[in-house]
Design a protein around this motif. Structure first.
Motif, PDB file in Angstrom:
ATOM      1  N   HIS A 189      24.385  74.570  12.735  1.00  0.00           N
ATOM      2  CA  HIS A 189      25.590  74.826  11.946  1.00  0.00           C
ATOM      3  C   HIS A 189      26.536  73.626  11.990  1.00  0.00           C
ATOM      4  CE1 HIS A 189      24.121  78.932  12.174  1.00  0.00           C
ATOM      5  NE2 HIS A 189      24.090  78.802  13.489  1.00  0.00           N
ATOM      6  N   TYR A 238      31.592  64.822   6.908  1.00  0.00           N
ATOM      7  CA  TYR A 238      32.620  65.863   7.034  1.00  0.00           C
ATOM      8  C   TYR A 238      34.012  65.257   7.004  1.00  0.00           C
ATOM      9  CZ  TYR A 238      28.435  68.311   8.255  1.00  0.00           C
ATOM     10  OH  TYR A 238      27.177  68.814   8.210  1.00  0.00           O
ATOM     11  N   GLU A 288      36.701  68.111   5.533  1.00  0.00           N
ATOM     12  CA  GLU A 288      36.547  69.294   6.371  1.00  0.00           C
ATOM     13  C   GLU A 288      36.991  68.953   7.792  1.00  0.00           C
ATOM     14  OE1 GLU A 288      32.730  71.789   5.040  1.00  0.00           O
ATOM     15  OE2 GLU A 288      32.631  69.648   4.647  1.00  0.00           O
ATOM     16  N   LYS A 297      28.398  72.281   9.804  1.00  0.00           N
ATOM     17  CA  LYS A 297      29.667  72.463   9.109  1.00  0.00           C
ATOM     18  C   LYS A 297      30.682  73.170  10.011  1.00  0.00           C
ATOM     19  CE  LYS A 297      31.414  74.427   5.165  1.00  0.00           C
ATOM     20  NZ  LYS A 297      31.396  75.307   4.049  1.00  0.00           N
ATOM     21  N   GLU A 298      30.209  74.206  10.687  1.00  0.00           N
ATOM     22  CA  GLU A 298      31.102  74.954  11.571  1.00  0.00           C
ATOM     23  C   GLU A 298      31.529  74.106  12.763  1.00  0.00           C
ATOM     24  OE1 GLU A 298      28.439  76.183  10.144  1.00  0.00           O
ATOM     25  OE2 GLU A 298      29.312  77.756   8.888  1.00  0.00           O
TER      26      GLU A 298
END
Lengths: 444, 316
Positions: free
Chosen positions: A334, A126, A131, A336-337
């Motif tokens: 999750h 990430y 991100e 990514k979140e």
């Protein structure tokens, strides 16, 4: 015959009760979980986040969560916060039960343990995909959050250990405030003087002889780390010196009595300086803010100074530390979140403005620059203190070895044993060293 | 010949029906028992077997367990000083708190048995601490009350006594927990009260007529008749006292301090498992506790022949 039957029944009963007693201990965390499980499919994602801290921190963090939820309507974050005591006990249990919160506030002392054992989310991908933006983060702090070249934790704030003091009391007594060059001897003299002037029931400083972190600085001043290659390096002579110094202070009121110390917890509200019964305490720089807020005498002004220097020290013991980290849970649904939220918490201008420096000076350099001029006075003090320390400090030691928490507990117990006069100091020290070495050896 | 065959066939049919009916009954019973049975298997027996296995391993919770044989058990008795300390603390706690609690419960029960007005209210009031007692909130309250500048010391200060911080002084900390436990005498008291109500007043009156004083009547009539109830209370309290955890945990902030003076067995077990990541060792400790409780319960049962009197001579 009947007797045996009864006995069997009762024995079973006792087993049953025992089992329920045991499960009772761990039911707390699991009871509050499992609600976010279905979230993934319906498009409404629920993440759980856990942290420890004071009321101030809970309020600020919940505010940031609200802001995040407003900006990302599809995601809700369920906070699970507590004080420091028992935080990691609970987290370990949750990890063991595979239902740890998705976002975890992590501590340097536990980071290696949790990362090496596969409990934490590898954030490297990430960070590479931006991100989770880390370009403005201090390199040393990224290094601190990395284990075996993988990024497991993002620094929430930079801290340094220091002595918090009640500047108003110093002024009132006409005693000069601590200088950056002060030594343990200066500290002892000042503490004794304050006690003598203020009289019974008021102490120079909280007794932190059982706080491993502060003893560590004392040891670092002799030119080595507290641990080396998974073993304790402090000698009995050094321990003796440390405990003798505090022993002398307890006698002249320079430090809190054994009873007062034992009734003090890690909660800043219970510290003697907050209750207005002592003029100094040892703490982390970010805690100054909360110390100021919970102080019983709201008109008193608190200051912070570096830890006293050693007499003839080989290196400065003071160091910069990544106060707390944010990590993801390895088994989160999750990831990514989770990365998104971590990014939000450390890089978003609005979020960082809310958080201020309650967790320490922000890790993002551009945020720090923007923030500095707008800060209230108390936070300016912290920024200045960190500036001072970053100029005069030595590099932080590697994370504590496995088995540290047990050594930490027995260090506290050893200091209590001495304070209550239960055994003579050399015996206690010998026992402590022997125990610590055995614990560390068996934990490797 | 034929008649016997017919009657035999009938008997068989009847038996078959009966058996069928009985199984149908059992089916319903099993259905109703199912939740409990599932609970027993998966929430009690299962975890217990797992914990038995784990007790022979080195298990850090975050990593997989590795087999170490009897190591955990030998370490416990040979080199772990805190284990011995926790045993000492627990034995002291049990030895002090159980008798005091039972005596106190019996005294209050006898007072309430005197036929005072508003018995129901008293019974409830005295029982409330038992309901609340195990809770964290009460232990916190207790900590505040007995602390250095708590309520108790405030009162003592008013009459000029400078008292120590009861929960922060290793000399008294354990006894403040004992006090908290004694305060929860309610459930034993209710059982004693029920037992006392069973004693026919004629016995007491007869011996009073014979000239026995109140003490003599208590020791020669009340106590022997009450002995099965005392026995029951003793066993129950013994078992729960060995396992006590919450109070020590809260009063010492989870540390068992000061100087390990309140390091109860269960608390040390918990610390080993959840604070020090040694779940294998903690499991081994749990099994030692099971055995300990078993042995003590057995001892009490054995000794009961000497002092427990059943009115029907024990042939219940």
């Amino acid at each position: 015959m009947l007797n045996t039957k009864k006995w069997v029944t009762l024995f079973c009963l006792s087993l049953l009760m025992f089992a329920t007693a045991c499960s009772g201990g761990s039911s707390g965390p699991s009871a509050s979980s499992n609600e976010g499980e279905e979230g993934g499919t319906s498009g409404n994602i629920e993440l759980r986040m856990t942290w420890w801290g004071s009321q101030t921190r809970h309020d600020l963090t919940t505010k940031v969560i609200k802001l995040f939820e407003e900006k990302h309507p599809g995601i809700t974050i369920k906070p699970e916060y507590s004080g420091w005591d028992g935080y990691f006990d609970k987290l370990t249990t949750q990890v063991a039960g595979s239902n740890a919160p998705d976002i975890i506030q992590m501590d340097y002392a536990f980071l290696t343990d949790f990362a090496r054992r596969g409990a934490l989310l590898d954030l490297t991908p990430y960070a590479e995909s931006k991100e989770l933006r880390t370009e403005d983060h201090d390199k040393s702090m990224l290094k601190a959050g990395s284990i075996d070249d993988k990024l497991y934790a993002i620094t929430l704030g930079v801290n340094a250990p220091g002595v918090i003091y009640d500047a108003t009391v110093f002024q009132e007594l006409g005693i000069e405030e601590p200088q950056e060059s002060w030594t343990w001897k200066d500290f002892s003299d000042v503490a004794a003087k304050i006690a003598a002037e203020k009289g019974d029931g008021f102490y120079g400083s909280a007794d932190v002889s059982g706080t491993t972190n502060m003893f560590e600085v004392f040891i670092r001043q002799t030119g080595k780390g507290l641990f080396d290659g998974g073993t304790l390096t402090a000698t009995s002579g050094e321990l003796q010196q440390w405990f003798d110094m505090w022993g002398a202070l307890r006698e002249n009121g320079g430090a809190t009595s054994a009873e007062v110390t034992a009734s003090t917890t890690n909660a800043l509200e219970t510290r003697p300086i907050s209750l207005g019964t002592a003029a100094m305490d040892f703490a982390w720089s970010n805690q100054l803010l909360t110390f100021q807020q919970v102080n019983k005498n709201q008109d008193h002004k608190l200051g912070i100074q570096v830890l006293p220097h050693g007499v003839g020290e080989k290196q400065i013991g003071e160091y910069l530390k990544a106060g707390q980290f944010l990590s993801g849970y390895a088994k989160t649904k999750h990831p990514k979140e989770v990365a998104m939220f971590i990014d939000f918490m450390v890089n978003d201008p609005e979020a960082t403005a809310i958080l201020g420096s309650e967790r320490g000076v922000p890790v993002n350099a551009s945020i720090r620059e923007k923030m500095q001029p707008t800060l209230p006075e108390a936070e300016q003090v912290i920024f200045q203190f960190i500036d001072v320390v970053s100029k005069n400090s030595s590099e932080i030691d590697p994370p504590y070895p496995q088995g540290f928490s047990e050594v930490d507990t027995s260090f506290k117990s050893a200091s209590e044993q001495i304070a209550f006069g239960q055994d003579n100091t050399p015996d206690v020290i010998a026992q402590f060293i022997e125990g610590a070495k055995a614990t560390l050896a068996s934990s490797q | 010949m034929s008649t016997t065959q017919v009657s035999q066939a009938r008997t068989e049919r009847v038996t078959a029906q009966r058996v069928k009916r009985r199984y149908a009954h059992n089916g319903a019973a099993l259905l109703f028992l199912a939740p409990w049975l599932v609970g027993l298997l998966f929430l009690t027996l299962g975890p217990m077997l797992v914990s038995l296995y784990i007790s022979f391993t080195d298990y850090s919770i975050l990593a997989a367990p590795s087999w170490v044989g009897l190591d955990n058990y030998t370490t416990m008795f040979t080199s772990d000083k805190l284990f011995i300390q926790s045993l000492k603390v627990t034995f002291t706690y049990v030895a002090v708190s159980v008798p005091i609690k039972l005596i106190f419960a019996l005294l209050v029960a006898m007072l309430l048995n005197k036929g005072i007005r508003g018995l129901g209210i008293y019974r409830t009031v005295y029982y409330i601490p038992t309901l609340l007692g195990g809770s964290v909130a009460i232990a916190m309250l207790w900590r505040k009350m007995l602390g250095g500048d708590g309520l108790l010391n405030g009162v003592l200060a008013m009459i000029g006594i400078k008292a120590p911080d009861w929960v922060a002084n290793p000399k008294y900390a354990l006894y403040s927990i004992v006090l908290l436990s004694v305060w929860q005498f309610g459930s034993s008291m209710i059982i004693f009260l029920a037992g006392l109500k069973q004693i026919p007043p004629e016995y007491d009156e007869a011996s009073a007529v014979d000239g026995a004083g109140p003490l003599r009547r208590f020791f020669y009539i009340t106590l022997p008749i009450l002995s099965p109830v005392i026995f029951f209370n003793l066993v129950m309290q013994l078992i729960t006292s060995f396992q006590s955890f919450t109070q020590a945990f809260v009063i010492s902030n989870g540390s068992g301090g000061p100087v390990n003076s309140t390091l109860m067995y269960s608390l040390y077990l918990y610390k080993k498992g959840f604070s020090f990541f040694q779940m294998g060792y903690a499991s081994a400790m749990a099994w030692v506790l099971v055995i300990l409780i078993g042995v003590f319960t057995l001892l009490v049962f054995r000794s009961s022949k000497l002092w427990v009197h059943y009115e029907d001579g024990g042939k219940s």
